[in-house]
Scaffold this motif. Sequence first.
Motif, PDB file in Angstrom:
ATOM      1  N   ARG A  99      16.380  75.948  -0.468  1.00 33.73           N
ATOM      2  CA  ARG A  99      17.176  75.487  -0.953  1.00 33.73           C
ATOM      3  C   ARG A  99      17.799  76.000  -2.284  1.00 33.73           C
ATOM      4  O   ARG A  99      17.146  77.099  -2.907  1.00 33.73           O
ATOM      5  CB  ARG A  99      16.263  74.439  -1.875  1.00 33.73           C
ATOM      6  CG  ARG A  99      16.294  73.415  -3.353  1.00 33.73           C
ATOM      7  CD  ARG A  99      17.027  72.371  -2.556  1.00 33.73           C
ATOM      8  NE  ARG A  99      17.302  71.669  -3.988  1.00 33.73           N
ATOM      9  CZ  ARG A  99      18.368  71.369  -4.726  1.00 33.73           C
ATOM     10  NH1 ARG A  99      19.684  72.332  -4.332  1.00 33.73           N
ATOM     11  NH2 ARG A  99      19.106  70.866  -5.665  1.00 33.73           N
ATOM     12  N   LEU A 129      11.891  78.116  -4.410  1.00 33.89           N
ATOM     13  CA  LEU A 129      12.289  77.634  -4.025  1.00 33.89           C
ATOM     14  C   LEU A 129      13.490  78.114  -3.249  1.00 33.89           C
ATOM     15  O   LEU A 129      14.566  78.045  -1.640  1.00 33.89           O
ATOM     16  CB  LEU A 129      13.741  77.530  -4.950  1.00 33.89           C
ATOM     17  CG  LEU A 129      13.048  75.750  -6.112  1.00 33.89           C
ATOM     18  CD1 LEU A 129      14.040  75.985  -7.364  1.00 33.89           C
ATOM     19  CD2 LEU A 129      13.157  74.908  -4.933  1.00 33.89           C
ATOM     20  N   ARG A 178      20.740  81.415  -2.413  1.00 29.56           N
ATOM     21  CA  ARG A 178      20.476  80.838  -1.767  1.00 29.56           C
ATOM     22  C   ARG A 178      18.726  81.548  -2.016  1.00 29.56           C
ATOM     23  O   ARG A 178      17.433  81.630  -1.624  1.00 29.56           O
ATOM     24  CB  ARG A 178      20.501  80.709  -0.558  1.00 29.56           C
ATOM     25  CG  ARG A 178      21.467  79.503  -0.577  1.00 29.56           C
ATOM     26  CD  ARG A 178      21.167  79.257   1.619  1.00 29.56           C
ATOM     27  NE  ARG A 178      21.774  78.110   1.276  1.00 29.56           N
ATOM     28  CZ  ARG A 178      21.148  77.161   1.677  1.00 29.56           C
ATOM     29  NH1 ARG A 178      20.637  76.491   1.520  1.00 29.56           N
ATOM     30  NH2 ARG A 178      22.081  75.880   2.191  1.00 29.56           N
TER      31      ARG A 178
END
Length: 51
Positions: free
Chosen positions: A42, A37, A48
Amino acid sequence: MIVLGLILLIAGFLLHISILTTVGIILLIVGAVLAVLGAVGRGVGGRRHYY
């Protein structure tokens, strides 16, 4: 998180302690999901990147 999961997984196999193996697998999966991720940009939980 991935490294800790790998260490616990190996220790669980070598010492024949099933709870260490289980926790190691869970940490590997969660660490891999968070790494993927973070790599695609994302943010999860306001961050992040997860290291």
